[in-house]
Enzyme design. Sequence first.
Site, mmCIF file in Angstrom:
data_model
loop_
_atom_site.group_PDB
_atom_site.id
_atom_site.type_symbol
_atom_site.label_atom_id
_atom_site.label_comp_id
_atom_site.label_asym_id
_atom_site.label_seq_id
_atom_site.Cartn_x
_atom_site.Cartn_y
_atom_site.Cartn_z
ATOM 1 C CE LYS A 1 -4.399 -1.333 0.188
ATOM 2 N NZ LYS A 1 -5.463 -0.820 -0.696
ATOM 3 C CB SER B 1 -1.122 -8.262 -1.182
ATOM 4 O OG SER B 1 -2.110 -8.971 -0.465
#
Length: 404
Positions: free
Chosen positions: A53, A304
């Site tokens: 992110k 992720s």
Amino acid sequence: MVTVPLKDVQDARELLSAVAVPTPLIPSRALSEAIGGPVLLKCENLQRTGSFKIRGAYVRIARLTEEERARGVVAASAGNHAQGVALAASMLGAKATVFMPVGAPLPKVAATRGYGAEVVFPGPTVDDCLEAAAEYAEERGAVFIHPFDHQDVVAGQGTIGLEILEQCPDVRTVVGAVGGGGLMSGVATAIKQAADHPVKIVGAQAKRAAAFPASLAAGHPVRIDLQPTMADGISVGRPGDLTYELVSELLDAVVTVTEESISQALLLCLERAKQVVEPAGAAGVAALLEHSYAVRTPVVAILSGGNIDPLLMAKVLRHGLAGAGRYLVVRCRLKDRPGALVTLLSELAGFGVNVLDVVHERVAARLPVEEAEVLLQLETRGTEHSEEVTRRLRERGYTLTIGG
């Protein structure tokens, strides 16, 4: 029609050169054997802030004007985007306010505050946080940093795709988690434009929070009712408008994965790849376990994120062990007489079982006076061993209830 040009991703990579680390791509022998071809793991769990992110958040905030940054930024997130925005804002001199769901993992909350952001809890879901953050931006003049539905965010996440092509030039499939769609929109944007050969892009959604299949079927973004899922990082009730267009255009498939597959994927990452991954971060690996037919090798699965609460990790690992047949919970009736419990435990030792916990109950309305009940948590060697243990206990006259 592609709405995020490749040059935007390339420019984002230049912008991130001193911020985001190029994460390693490591081979997974266990997954390669299961799939029947090379499988590699893109370790964004090792990225700064513990997830991908920071890439999109930094690009978005860096491209604001000085006047916009002076007004501050606001974001909504289950935790990973929160940390990315908080760190990016601190690096770029902007005040950050982040709306997080009630019950967000404590390590994510603590890390977000540690990077200097103010944290607010408006409700139980990410969608509640998105609405509250949008209202805050309108009232206070702060710039809303959307977790996925913005071109700069997509471009930042797309830098992962460029790294994958450089690290594995012959990649044929890339699979990763999909919540709002920013990660795989960016990866697909980069790879579909930069690759010199066809590459299949597969998104994985938690079955209990799968907004994209419903939206793709409807032909436009639709909101779904979310069910509880361990993969809180991808629990999003409605795709973004931009990410819906990109996913529908660029992704070859969006598959759903069960809670059992997610927990087994997390366990596999920890045991076999030595990677600490949160449930949402393991969704791509879960897709390989559950939908291997949908991929061509070599495959790259994106890990992720790795921001997992230790208490949740303990629960998820136990869930994964149970799914793999290595953790067995059983209620066992036995005669309430001296030596009965010792005899039972001795028999379990003889079966090669490790007894993790014992709760011995002698008085309850459901129990006959002459019987007791024992709740056992057992560690076994797998499904066949578990079945053998329960069979042999029943042969010795014990009444069993599997699963507690």
